[in-house]
Design a protein around this motif. Structure first.
Motif, mmCIF file in Angstrom:
data_model
loop_
_atom_site.group_PDB
_atom_site.id
_atom_site.type_symbol
_atom_site.label_atom_id
_atom_site.label_comp_id
_atom_site.label_asym_id
_atom_site.label_seq_id
_atom_site.Cartn_x
_atom_site.Cartn_y
_atom_site.Cartn_z
ATOM 1 N N LYS A 119 19.523 -36.694 -64.728
ATOM 2 C CA LYS A 119 18.381 -36.050 -64.607
ATOM 3 C C LYS A 119 17.581 -36.737 -65.932
ATOM 4 O O LYS A 119 16.922 -36.051 -66.684
ATOM 5 N N ASN A 120 17.539 -38.021 -66.326
ATOM 6 C CA ASN A 120 17.159 -38.263 -67.532
ATOM 7 C C ASN A 120 16.440 -39.683 -67.440
ATOM 8 O O ASN A 120 16.612 -40.897 -67.682
ATOM 9 N N LEU A 121 15.294 -39.768 -66.188
ATOM 10 C CA LEU A 121 14.369 -40.885 -65.907
ATOM 11 C C LEU A 121 13.868 -41.369 -67.278
ATOM 12 O O LEU A 121 13.157 -40.340 -67.726
ATOM 13 N N LYS A 122 13.772 -42.340 -67.605
ATOM 14 C CA LYS A 122 13.188 -42.999 -68.874
ATOM 15 C C LYS A 122 11.705 -43.602 -68.446
ATOM 16 O O LYS A 122 11.211 -44.790 -69.172
ATOM 17 N N TYR A 123 10.914 -42.809 -67.774
ATOM 18 C CA TYR A 123 9.359 -43.377 -67.542
ATOM 19 C C TYR A 123 8.513 -42.215 -68.034
ATOM 20 O O TYR A 123 8.620 -41.094 -67.537
#
Length: 141
Positions: A119-123
């Motif tokens: 749960k850590n999308l980097k966008y």
């Protein structure tokens, strides 16, 4: 013409100048794998039965002769990582299948899957609100 990787779709959408353009771009590149990655990354209802963090795996060599499998065609395997969807799969086998998947796809998509799992999308501009606008019934919670 080759279709872009799921990670390329999200990176391109993230760079667009307005929310409306990002929504339209995501809708234009709509596919099951994209939606599944977004659901995994943003929907609190979806919990994968995998440990947090990146597992140790050998990244696919994109310079090699063979072509990496595309994440967009691997989405049927995603159910192996949800305990409720595959309750009879033991944890060791589940984690082994995950590593095998990561090692067979493009490294950028492998990293995207790991980020979504945690749960850590980097966008910066790919947010839960944006996803709800692009795909209204995708995220439950």
């Amino acid at each position: 013409m080759d279709k872009p990787l799921i990670s390329e779709i999200l990176a391109a959408a993230n760079k667009l100048g307005s929310k409306g353009k990002r929504v339209a771009y995501l809708q234009e590149h709509d596919c099951t794998a994209l939606k599944d990655i977004l659901r995994i990354g943003f929907d609190e209802v979806i919990q994968l039965s995998l440990p947090e963090g990146d597992p140790p795996f050998k990244k696919f060599n994109v310079e090699g002769k063979s072509k990496a499998r595309e994440l967009r065609f691997e989405y049927p395997k995603f159910r192996n990582f949800v305990k409720a969807a595959s309750p009879n799969l033991n944890q060791f086998k589940r984690e082994t299948k995950f590593v095998e998947l990561l090692e067979s796809i493009h490294p950028d998509d492998a990293q995207l899957f790991c980020d979504a799992k945690d749960k850590n999308l980097k966008y910066k501009y790919i947010t839960k609100t944006l996803i709800k606008d692009a795909f209204p019934n995708l995220i439950q919670k």
